[in-house]
Scaffold this active site. Structure first.
Site, PDB file in Angstrom:
ATOM      1  CB  ILE A  19     -50.637 -38.165   4.716  1.00  0.00           C
ATOM      2  CG1 ILE A  19     -51.322 -37.481   5.910  1.00  0.00           C
ATOM      3  CG2 ILE A  19     -51.680 -38.558   3.669  1.00  0.00           C
ATOM      4  CD1 ILE A  19     -51.932 -36.136   5.586  1.00  0.00           C
ATOM      5  CE1 TYR A 155     -49.185 -27.397   2.413  1.00  0.00           C
ATOM      6  CE2 TYR A 155     -50.862 -26.652   3.970  1.00  0.00           C
ATOM      7  CZ  TYR A 155     -50.215 -27.669   3.297  1.00  0.00           C
ATOM      8  OH  TYR A 155     -50.604 -28.976   3.516  1.00  0.00           O
ATOM      9  CB  THR A 190     -48.195 -36.608  10.127  1.00  0.00           C
ATOM     10  OG1 THR A 190     -47.949 -35.184  10.209  1.00  0.00           O
ATOM     11  CG2 THR A 190     -49.468 -36.856   9.315  1.00  0.00           C
TER      12      THR A 190
END
Length: 263
Positions: A19, A155, A190
């Site tokens: 990204i 996270y 990605t």
């Protein structure tokens, strides 16, 4: 539409891959000067060389973002080079799987440093220069803070913190005309995501299963689509937008998952 980003110096943490690289490319194409800050200077320089070869401007600074001292030095290096900072895109991070059951205090805290603390550190060091330029901040976040994912406590917590900091900074920096927004990512394809898919037992089947749950067009979001929103939020075109958590996710986070059964 001219976003009026020409010659704007914009820092992109973790801009060498995925990204972040997509953001660097879109900003360069808009005439801005994206500056990559991150650990792997070789990867960053590859992106910079590609940008320079295409006739764009770009720059890279090496820094271990978990270190306050290196964050400070990296911002000073940008100011020494360009004399200003017009925008900050906090993007660097990794979904590192530090969970509740098998995690530890040490792993949890290390993950917060990798995924949240440097958002604060870079913004803190950039602030004097953003005040001068009336610049903007864009934080990249993840749907994990809203939906959960399982097995990734640190996270998810970091992304909850990113959302909260976006709102808090938007309030605190109103007096300086500094706008702060976040772009929330769900399923974006990605290289890191591809590596994860390939590590699974039936990767093609799993990928199809995931894309079927994405309401709009049953496909992954692209890095360029994330980057386009980032460029918009950094630009004067979004001049009355601040404190927003904008989901660029094909409806994944908020639309009914049962939609994939009826389309």
């Amino acid at each position: 539409m001219d976003l009026n980003l020409k010659d704007k110096v914009v820092i992109v943490s973790g801009g060498a891959k995925g990204i972040g690289e997509g953001i660097v490319k879109v900003l360069a194409n808009e005439g801005a000067i994206p500056v990559i800050i991150g650990r792997n200077i070789a990867d960053a320089n590859k992106v910079v060389d590609n940008m320079l070869g295409a006739g764009y401007q770009s720059f890279a600074v090496q820094a271990e973002l978990s270190s306050p001292e290196e964050c400070k030095k990296s911002i000073q290096a940008v100011v020494d080079k360009f004399g200003k900072i017009d925008g900050l895109v906090n993007n660097a991070g990794v979904n590192d799987g530090v969970n509740l059951e098998h995690g530890s205090y040490e792993k949890f805290m290390a993950s917060l440093h990798k995924n949240l603390v440097h958002y604060y550190l870079l913004a803190h060091e950039c602030l004097p220069y953003l005040k001068k330029s009336s610049g903007n901040i864009v934080n990249i976040g993840s749907k994990t803070a809203e939906t959960g994912q399982g097995g990734t406590s640190a996270y998810a917590a970091a992304n909850g913190g990113r959302n909260a900091l976006t709102r808090e900074w938007a309030v605190e920096l109103l007096k300086y005309n500094i706008r702060v927004n976040a772009v929330i990512v769900a399923e974006c394809y990605t290289p890191m995501y591809e590596n994860w898919i390939k590590s699974l037992e039936n990767p093609e089947e799993k990928l199809k299963e995931i894309t079927n749950t994405i309401p709009l067009e049953n496909r992954m979001t692209t890095a360029e689509e994330i980057a386009n929103m980032v460029a918009f939020l950094l630009s004067e075109v979004s001049s009355h937008t601040t404190g927003q958590l904008i989901h660029v996710d094909g409806g994944y986070t908020h639309l009914d998952r049962a939609l994939n059964k009826t389309q």
